[in-house]
Design a protein around this motif. Sequence first.
Motif, mmCIF file in Angstrom:
data_model
loop_
_atom_site.group_PDB
_atom_site.id
_atom_site.type_symbol
_atom_site.label_atom_id
_atom_site.label_comp_id
_atom_site.label_asym_id
_atom_site.label_seq_id
_atom_site.Cartn_x
_atom_site.Cartn_y
_atom_site.Cartn_z
ATOM 1 N N ILE A 1 -8.104 12.126 28.570
ATOM 2 C CA ILE A 1 -8.887 11.226 27.715
ATOM 3 C C ILE A 1 -7.964 10.304 26.929
ATOM 4 C CG2 ILE A 1 -10.434 11.136 25.720
ATOM 5 C CD1 ILE A 1 -11.732 13.669 26.709
ATOM 6 N N ILE A 2 -6.898 10.871 26.368
ATOM 7 C CA ILE A 2 -5.952 10.055 25.609
ATOM 8 C C ILE A 2 -5.258 9.058 26.530
ATOM 9 C CG2 ILE A 2 -3.815 10.143 24.259
ATOM 10 C CD1 ILE A 2 -4.759 12.753 23.079
ATOM 11 N N GLY A 3 -5.047 9.454 27.801
ATOM 12 C CA GLY A 3 -4.466 8.520 28.755
ATOM 13 C C GLY A 3 -5.344 7.304 28.973
ATOM 14 N N ARG A 4 -6.675 7.486 28.889
ATOM 15 C CA ARG A 4 -7.588 6.352 28.985
ATOM 16 C C ARG A 4 -7.589 5.520 27.706
ATOM 17 N NH1 ARG A 4 -12.530 10.128 31.165
ATOM 18 N NH2 ARG A 4 -11.747 10.523 33.283
ATOM 19 N N ILE A 5 -7.205 6.154 26.577
ATOM 20 C CA ILE A 5 -7.163 5.460 25.284
ATOM 21 C C ILE A 5 -5.770 5.664 24.694
ATOM 22 C CG2 ILE A 5 -8.525 4.998 23.205
ATOM 23 C CD1 ILE A 5 -10.532 7.068 24.193
ATOM 24 N N PRO A 6 -4.746 5.088 25.258
ATOM 25 C CA PRO A 6 -3.375 5.378 24.807
ATOM 26 C C PRO A 6 -3.104 4.988 23.358
ATOM 27 C CG PRO A 6 -3.409 3.490 26.302
ATOM 28 C CD PRO A 6 -4.775 4.089 26.348
ATOM 29 N N PHE A 7 -3.861 4.019 22.841
ATOM 30 C CA PHE A 7 -3.613 3.589 21.465
ATOM 31 C C PHE A 7 -4.036 4.636 20.438
ATOM 32 C CE2 PHE A 7 -3.493 -0.605 23.505
ATOM 33 C CZ PHE A 7 -2.338 -1.117 22.917
ATOM 34 N N LEU A 8 -4.716 5.697 20.884
ATOM 35 C CA LEU A 8 -5.042 6.784 19.964
ATOM 36 C C LEU A 8 -3.788 7.418 19.378
ATOM 37 C CD1 LEU A 8 -8.042 8.793 21.490
ATOM 38 C CD2 LEU A 8 -8.029 7.282 19.512
ATOM 39 N N LEU A 9 -2.723 7.455 20.182
ATOM 40 C CA LEU A 9 -1.482 8.080 19.714
ATOM 41 C C LEU A 9 -0.849 7.311 18.562
ATOM 42 C CD1 LEU A 9 0.153 9.079 23.121
ATOM 43 C CD2 LEU A 9 -1.037 10.555 21.494
ATOM 44 N N PHE A 10 -1.236 6.051 18.375
ATOM 45 C CA PHE A 10 -0.672 5.256 17.294
ATOM 46 C C PHE A 10 -1.485 5.362 16.003
ATOM 47 C CE2 PHE A 10 0.887 3.242 21.161
ATOM 48 C CZ PHE A 10 2.227 3.057 20.861
ATOM 49 N N GLN A 11 -2.660 6.001 16.057
ATOM 50 C CA GLN A 11 -3.499 6.087 14.868
ATOM 51 C C GLN A 11 -2.816 6.794 13.705
ATOM 52 O OE1 GLN A 11 -6.319 4.215 14.782
ATOM 53 N NE2 GLN A 11 -5.400 3.671 16.740
#
Length: 644
Positions: free
Chosen positions: A316-326
């Motif tokens: 899921i995070i791979g589909r939304i990589p910008f989550l890691l920058f939150q």
Amino acid sequence: DSGDSISELQEWRPVIYRKCTDTLWLLLFCLFWAGLMFVSGYAVVAGAAERLVLGYDSFGNICGRKNTPVEGANLSGLDMTYKKYVFFLNSCSLEVQSLKISSLSLCVSSCPQEQLNSLEDLQSFARNNGSFLCIYNLNVSNYTLNPKAAQLCPTLPVPPSKSFPLFNRCVPQNPECYSKYASVLISMVNEMDVSHRILSGILAGRDTVIGLSVLALAFSLIMVLAFRFIQTLLIHTLIALVVFGLLFVSGVLWWLHYDYRNDPSTELETEKENVKFLLGYAIFSTIVTVVLLSLILVLRKRLQFAIQLFRIVSKIIGRIPFLLFQPLWTFLILIVFWIFWVAVLLSLGTAGTAESTSEGQVEYRALSGICYMAWYHFVGLFWTSEFILACQQMVIAGAVVTCYFNRNKNNPPPHPVLSSISVLFCYHLGTAVKGSILITILRIPRIVLLYLYNILNQKKKAKCLFSCCFCWICCQESCLRYFNQHAYTTTAINGTNFCTSAKDAVCILARNSAKLASISCFGDFLLFLGKVFVVCFTVFGGLMAFNYHRELQAWVVPLLLVGFFAYLMSHSFLSVFEVTADAMFLCFAIDMETNDGTAEKPYFVDQELLTFVSQSNKLREWQKHRSTRPFQDNEDGTELQPMV
């Protein structure tokens, strides 16, 4: 009856057209911040933060600028433009009397770089450097002739010193003198002895503390990458490192306690307190080690399920990589706010009027009402910090909801993070405000209890009662944070207000908690092990660094703060996986209740997640139990389209 039951059930469907939620709470927050701006403006106008930053002498002169005279103080109102540094005449033996430093302070043009052993050395230093270390009205030629020179000049020998990087004070470089100097300066801000030693220890070992904080940040980023690209071998390696770290840190703590206790040079009170703190750390570390090793042994058979869970979350995070920058931008926003908050607090602390004393010196009297403004300012700290964290949770939950309720898994919605941020700012800031104020309401009693706990030094029964209340409030806060997170996810789906979302989330969690808890429990435990990994190796680095500089005296308590910062840092970064997993399972539970997998109402769930839950919890029994209850039909399984 069946029809009534159906009508009472919430229709779970991601909505496209939303309306603003909890608007009154957002208005209240805006009014609160208007008051905070008033306090900030008053602090800037009435305060004198430059007095604290630039420094001032005992006669009311601010160093590094021209001054106006104070009535009754003959040595006030001097031009200190070229005298930028504060120098204490008795820097190695400072004492605090009635919240005032007993030693006289002067503004000087430069700090003595070498030790000065006699009045002749003081005179030579003044003539060569143009920096006069005796009282202003004592001529340099009279340093060795005036019979009162011993009272008008600094205590001999004068230790070598240099200016502090941010605050222009002449700080003695002798380690023992430096620690005492910092402790007394901090005591002017806070009367609590423990706080003196904590902050003086941080100042004395500031380079080490900064280095350990950077190390904790590096370890946190490593753990994020490890969980993002999770593999079976990596999990086993992580568990092995955590076990090794726990055993090693516990062993080092016991060894240091034994070494310090039997060290004949341990004479100072701060050094004896180090021994007590080390014993407490060693006992606590041993208990944590035993408990975690027992849990690892019990849960080892569910290791494969945890690996599959993190693969799904990573997908899921791979589909939304910008989550890691939150966590990064949240951390930066918090840092900016905390700097602003500290600046206002310093201005409030220096808001006062100058009054002369009988000795011709100047004292500052605090203005009335400052105490109430300070409490208001403290509430602003907690409420705003929690609001920023709530916004991060809602952004992550909204992005996960957007991707989950999307039929085409191979073509994820464009810009889900930006879409979630847009939805938050356009519609649901009030919900974040309401959730954050509930946490703040629980935080304030904790602060009051902590204050009362420190006052009741000799009353053991009362302190025990306060400790129990403190722990109970902490448990309440943890539970509230858990339900807040699910309420935010529910708001991201249904667009309902906080209370309605919390009620709906509690209902669906109550129906499915027994099934979902067994899945996410070990995943949360594995994330906790990741946090323990960061703390263990950061504390180990701190043990080695601080033990190498034993002359710093008060280093054990700062080490605890470094460990707390390491845990906070790792929690901030790894919380992305935790919030993503919680939001994903809530979406899954909703999906299972509102759809049945038929062509008319197909599931939104990814096949990999469905297979994982089926294997871990026997989904057939869950569906059989579900079929005995009526549900509100979801007419067409509407997909959530992102706002762009």
